[in-house]
Each structure stands twice: as structure tokens, then as C-alpha cells.
Design an enzyme around this catalytic site. Structure first.
Site, PDB file in Angstrom:
ATOM      1  N   GLU A   1      -1.460 -11.028 -11.902  1.00 31.31           N
ATOM      2  CA  GLU A   1      -2.498 -11.123 -11.159  1.00 31.31           C
ATOM      3  C   GLU A   1      -3.188 -10.883 -10.394  1.00 31.31           C
ATOM      4  O   GLU A   1      -3.047  -9.516 -10.573  1.00 31.31           O
ATOM      5  CB  GLU A   1      -0.971 -11.635  -9.876  1.00 31.31           C
TER       6      GLU A   1
ATOM      7  N   ASN B   1      -0.250 -15.456  -5.082  1.00 31.91           N
ATOM      8  CA  ASN B   1      -0.504 -15.670  -3.965  1.00 31.91           C
ATOM      9  C   ASN B   1      -2.059 -15.909  -3.884  1.00 31.91           C
ATOM     10  O   ASN B   1      -2.423 -16.811  -3.030  1.00 31.91           O
ATOM     11  CB  ASN B   1       0.277 -15.021  -2.814  1.00 31.91           C
TER      12      ASN B   1
ATOM     13  N   ASN C   1       0.525 -22.724  -6.647  1.00 32.98           N
ATOM     14  CA  ASN C   1       2.308 -21.820  -6.079  1.00 32.98           C
ATOM     15  C   ASN C   1       2.683 -21.227  -5.140  1.00 32.98           C
ATOM     16  O   ASN C   1       2.241 -21.716  -4.251  1.00 32.98           O
ATOM     17  CB  ASN C   1       1.222 -20.007  -6.351  1.00 32.98           C
ATOM     18  N   GLU C   2       4.004 -21.700  -5.128  1.00 29.46           N
ATOM     19  CA  GLU C   2       4.813 -21.179  -3.935  1.00 29.46           C
ATOM     20  C   GLU C   2       4.284 -22.101  -3.182  1.00 29.46           C
ATOM     21  O   GLU C   2       3.953 -21.178  -1.541  1.00 29.46           O
ATOM     22  CB  GLU C   2       5.105 -19.562  -3.622  1.00 29.46           C
TER      23      GLU C   2
ATOM     24  N   TYR D   1      13.350 -12.371  -6.326  1.00 31.96           N
ATOM     25  CA  TYR D   1      13.308 -11.522  -6.377  1.00 31.96           C
ATOM     26  C   TYR D   1      14.216 -10.566  -5.293  1.00 31.96           C
ATOM     27  O   TYR D   1      14.530 -10.066  -4.755  1.00 31.96           O
ATOM     28  CB  TYR D   1      11.504 -10.609  -5.779  1.00 31.96           C
TER      29      TYR D   1
ATOM     30  N   GLU E   1       8.271 -15.996 -12.111  1.00 29.56           N
ATOM     31  CA  GLU E   1       8.312 -14.575 -10.941  1.00 29.56           C
ATOM     32  C   GLU E   1       9.371 -14.042 -11.006  1.00 29.56           C
ATOM     33  O   GLU E   1      10.667 -15.037 -10.357  1.00 29.56           O
ATOM     34  CB  GLU E   1       7.484 -15.158  -9.543  1.00 29.56           C
TER      35      GLU E   1
ATOM     36  N   GLN F   1       5.145  -8.207 -11.538  1.00 29.96           N
ATOM     37  CA  GLN F   1       4.433  -8.767 -12.869  1.00 29.96           C
ATOM     38  C   GLN F   1       4.296  -7.928 -13.914  1.00 29.96           C
ATOM     39  O   GLN F   1       5.609  -6.780 -14.565  1.00 29.96           O
ATOM     40  CB  GLN F   1       3.660  -8.414 -12.427  1.00 29.96           C
TER      41      GLN F   1
HETATM   42  O1  AHR Z   1       4.079 -11.167  -7.665  1.00 32.49           O
HETATM   43  C1  AHR Z   1       4.036 -11.149  -6.620  1.00 32.49           C
HETATM   44  C2  AHR Z   1       4.154 -12.355  -5.614  1.00 32.49           C
HETATM   45  O2  AHR Z   1       5.273 -12.545  -5.305  1.00 32.49           O
HETATM   46  C3  AHR Z   1       2.979 -13.503  -6.097  1.00 32.49           C
HETATM   47  O3  AHR Z   1       1.789 -13.095  -5.195  1.00 32.49           O
HETATM   48  C4  AHR Z   1       4.050 -14.798  -5.228  1.00 32.49           C
HETATM   49  O4  AHR Z   1       3.599 -15.844  -5.806  1.00 32.49           O
HETATM   50  C5  AHR Z   1       4.817 -14.182  -4.428  1.00 32.49           C
HETATM   51  O5  AHR Z   1       5.872 -14.731  -3.279  1.00 32.49           O
END
Ligand code: AHR
Length: 495
Positions: A22, A67, A167-168, A239, A287, A344
């Protein structure tokens, strides 16, 4: 444990070993790109980074966000560099110079032998920007946007196959956040227009940002009402962290990931039934990782700086253990999880860390990712496992043995990825490999460390695998000893 070649889950889609770059922190600037660095190539890409990315054999990289994409004008990043605008980048509140954009990234992707999964902006923009971008990227020539690409030096189209529809978009933090119906309508119409430009593409509809979102899984159900016939995949993001320093509970969090995957599959299949559709929607876990170490320090970042160090988690040994289990979890769902991106790749919550103007090192999480990516290709098998179990704060019946198995028919190889979650005791595993007569142990790689908080750095790699694992074959059975809290890869081969 019993492993049999007839217990097939599915062919592993190599794209589950994908990753993500990103425009965030030092992922691009100071990560993949640093023109003044001693290893920089003629385009300014760090060759030491290229070397490690190639080592990981990353098959696909998601770009440019995250994001960031939700307020990104892709046109800012193409054409002569001196004409590119500097912009306020709203997602991370930094300044984006646009020195690197789509064409440069495509050049980098070629250098590391990877495909690109491209995301379109469905936050501040929509159908028009997306259809122009795909015309720029995939149309051969003879039209405004495709000829613009050619004038920018890329004569041939890139033919990007996989596209993320935003995205999200369920997240209130997202610029242009939408309700499920608002997103679903926009995503469906954007998909329709993009497919009119290039009918060969595959599309990913936005799922929930994580399994704790209050709108999960209603978001999936409502958005798929609109996007089911247009999309091929739905995205999942997750995450994990260990703020409470509860290792036993932390390393069990792959059970939550498993539950998340199962729920999304159930929701997709409910929608399939409801729509009387013949099509099955697969999963793109685009992700996933551990992310929590850097959250506090990132609050100190001065707004509107250029490429500050952001999300620079320094990973511990226990993080590598969980990452190994997250990979196992996806392999166990190889029939439906067809793409995934470790988020990432460089500097930002990443397996590879660089120092600006300096060296490079492998984080602890590099290792399970590396071995699973390189050796976990073939057919995912479903082993029958009987393991002792434990309870932790959030989970009951956590098996001490967490394992996945891949059979590579071409190489005559069976690869067993196995984690011992026991914090104090080794685990002896007896493996019946009845249908793999004549197979022998090629190597048993072990990642272990007494100190669960041990990390790697430029100065010292405290966490790296050794090859002295104890595994042997006798009478068609493998006996293996998994050291206390360890990640292991046992490779069997018939020569
Ligand atoms: O990977 C970091 C961020 O985590 C990304 O930009 C977003 O899509 C997620 O919330």
C-alpha cells in the site's frame, strides 16, 4: 495423525501466498523504492528488497491500498513525474508525492515475478474512474485512455486479471464509508462497467473489515444480494494482537480465523441458494497478519509528513507461531480460499524490514511465510488428527497440534506443516502415511525459541530456523518430535 492421498481438500491456489503493498508508511518510499540507496537499480528500486521478495515467491501483490485507495486519484500517479501533483493522503494523513504510480509499480512487479491485484477507489470515486483505469491498464490501444498508457511508455496492455471493488467499505474510518446497500449497488454497477471494458477479469466484492465488526455477517449477506452475479470472490481481512501478553490465548487465534472463514462460506452459500445461482463465490483473504505492536507509537506521527515510519511492527517469536497457524488455516480451506495477501510486504506490518539508507532483515514471520509459500504447493490434504487440547481465555478445546498437509504430485513430496502450541512440553506425533509407501524424511525444519518475545533486527537474527528436527520413518509411519512451542515443516519425499 493419518495422512492419505485420497483425503483431498483441493489443489492449492498459489495465490493464497500473495502479499500487499500500500502507499503507506515506508512500504513504497524507503521500502521497495529508494533511488539513493546503494542497491537501487536504474529505476530506483532497491535490489536487496527485490531479492528477498523473490525468495518468498510471492505470486500476487495487492496494490495500491488498503485505506489509501478510497481517496486516491489513480491519474495522479501516471505520466511525467515532474507534472504529478502532491496530495494530502487522507487515510493515513501524510503527503503523497506520487513519485511512484501504477506504471512504476507494474515494472517493479515484473522484476519480482509477481502478478498484481489492483483495487479501485469506491470511496471518493466510482464507476467512471474505475472504467477509465481498466481501459488504461487492459485495453490494447486506439482509445483515449489506452493511448495515454502507450504515450506513457507501456505499449502493451497489462491485462490485470484480478480487481478489488474498493477496500473495507464497511468501516466507518474509510473515506467514503457506505452502508451495505449503498456499497452493494455501487460495486455491482462498477463491476458491470469494468466487465464491459474487459470481460476476462475477476472481481472481489468487499467483505467485512474483520470478524468483530458489528455488521458482520449481515454486511456479506446484504452486499452479495447486489454483487453475487458480478463478483467471483468476497474479501476477508483480519489482524490479531496480544496486548494482554497471554501467549496461550494469542496462538489460538487461528481458531477465530477458521470460524470467520466458515461463516463467510456459509453466508456465500446461503446467498447462492437464495439466488438459485449455479455460481460459487470463493474467498479472497486479502489482508491478514499480526498487527498491534506499533499502534501506540503511530499516534505520535506528525500529520502530512512524507513516508513516515508507520505500522512498523517488530515481530516476536510468538507472532511467527500464530502466522504459521494462520497459513495452516487457509490451507485447510483450500477448496474455498483461493487468494490471500499477507499484509503487508515491506516495512509496514511486514516480513521484510529495511533501514532507509541502510540494510535489510527478515522478521520472525518471514520464515513460516517463506516455507509455506515455497513448499506448500500441490494438493491440500485433510489429515485425521487426534490431539490433546487446552482451554484459554477466549477458546475451548484448542488442539496442541495444529497442522496442514500438502501433497506435491509432480515432486513426489508430502509436506507437513505442524505447530506445537504447548508452552512447556514437546509433542510426539505418530503419523500413519499409509498411502505414501517408500517415502522418507528429507528435512525437518524447526522454528523454536525459549523467549517468546524474542525479535529480529538489523544487528541480530535471533529467530531463524534450524534443520535438526527429529523425524524418522519406520514401518510406514513417521514419528516426529515437535519441540515445545515450535513451528515445523517436515518434508517427505520418494526418490
Ligand atoms: O494494512 C493496513 C490497513 O489495514 C489497510 O490499509 C486497511 O485496509 C486495513 O484496515
Amino acid at each position: 495423525m493419518t495422512v492419505d492421498k485420497d483425503f483431498k481438500i483441493a489443489e492449492v491456489d498459489k495465490r493464497i501466498y500473495g502479499s500487499f503493498i500500500e502507499h503507506l508508511g515506508r512500504a513504497v518510499y524507503g521500502g521497495i523504492y529508494e533511488p539513493d540507496h546503494e542497491t537501487a537499480d536504474e529505476q530506483g528500486f532497491r535490489e536487496d528488497v527485490i531479492k528477498l521478495v523473490k525468495e518468498l515467491q510471492v505470486p500476487i501483490v495487492r496494490y495500491p491500498g488498503g485505506n489509501m485507495v478510497s481517496a486516491y486519484n489513480w491519474e495522479d500517479g501516471v505520466g511525467p513525474k515532474q507534472d504529478r501533483p502532491r496530495r494530502l493522503e487522507l487515510a493515513w494523513r501524510v503527503t503523497e508525492t506520487n513519485e511512484i504510480g501504477t506504471n512504476e509499480f507494474m515494472d517493479w512487479a515484473k522484476k519480482v515475478n509477481t502478478d498484481v491485484m489492483m483495487a479501485v477507489n469506491l470511496g471518493t470515486r466510482g464507476i467512471d474512474a474505475a472504467r477509465n483505469l481498466i481501459e488504461y491498464m487492459n485495453h490494447p490501444g486506439g482509445t483515449y485512455w489506452s493511448d495515454l498508457r502507450r504515450s506513457h511508455g507501456s505499449e502493451l496492455p497489462y491485462n490485470i486479471k484480478t480487481w478489488c471493488l474498493g477496500n473495507e467499505m464497511d468501516g466507518p474510518w474509510q473515506v467514503g464509508h457506505k452502508t451495505a446497500d449503498e456499497y452493494g449497488r455501487l460495486a455491482a454497477e462498477t463491476a458491470k462497467a469494468m466487465r464491459l471494458v474487459d470481460p476476462t477479469i475477476e472481481l472481489v466484492s468487499c467483505g467485512s473489515s474483520n470478524s468483530n465488526m458489528p455488521t458482520f455477517p449481515e454486511w456479506e449477506a446484504k452486499t452479495l444480494e447486489h454483487t453475487y452475479e458480478f463478483a467471483d470472490y468476497i474479501s476477508l481481512h483480519q489482524y490479531y494482537g496480544n496486548r494482554s501478553h497471554d501467549t496461550a490465548n494469542f496462538i489460538a487465534k487461528s481458531l477465530d480465523m477458521d470460524n470467520f472463514i466458515q461463516t463467510v462460506i456459509a453466508t456465500c452459500d446461503y446467498m447462492k441458494a437464495k439466488k438459485r445461482s449455479k455460481k460459487t463465490i470463493n474467498l479472497s483473504f486479502d489482508e491478514w497478519n499480526v498487527w498491534f505492536h506499533s499502534r501506540e507509537q503511530d499516534k505520535e506521527i506528525e500529520p502530512w509528513t512524507i513516508a513516515p515510519p508507520q505500522l512498523e511492527d517488530v515481530y516476536t517469536f510468538e507472532d511467527a507461531i500464530l502466522v504459521g497457524s494462520m497459513l495452516n488455516t487457509m490451507l485447510k480451506h483450500a477448496d474455498r480460499v483461493k487468494m490471500a495477501c499477507m499484509a503487508q510486504l515491506v516495512n509496514v506490518i511486514a516480513p521484510i524490514m529495511t533501514e532507509t539508507g541502510g540494510g535489510i532483515f527478515k522478521q520472525t514471520i518471514f520464515y513460516p511465510y517463506y516455507y509455506t509459500s515455497v513448499y506448500g504447493r500441490g494438493i491440500a490434504l485433510s489429515p485425521v488428527v487426534h490431539s490433546p487440547k487446552y482451554d484459554s481465555k477466549d477458546f475451548t478445546d484448542v488442539p496442541y497440534l495444529d497442522t496442514s498437509v500438502v501433497y506435491n504430485e509432480v515432486k513426489n513430496e508430502v509436506v507437513i506443516f505442524a505447530t506445537n502450541r504447548h508452552l512447556e512440553m514437546p509433542l510426539q506425533v505418530d503419523i500413519d502415511i499409509r498411502s505414501f509407501e517408500g517415502y522418507n524424511v528429507v528435512e525437518h525444519v524447526v522454528l523454536e525459541k525459549d523467549n517468546v518475545k524474542a525479535t529480529n533486527s538489523l544487528k541480530k537474527e535471533q529467530i531463524k530456523p534450524h534443520y535438526n528436527g527429529e523425524s524418522y520413518v519406520q514401518n510406514g509411519n513417521v514419528t516426529t518430535i515437535l519441540p515445545k512451542l515450535s513451528w515445523n515443516m517436515i518434508r517427505l519425499n520418494k526418490r
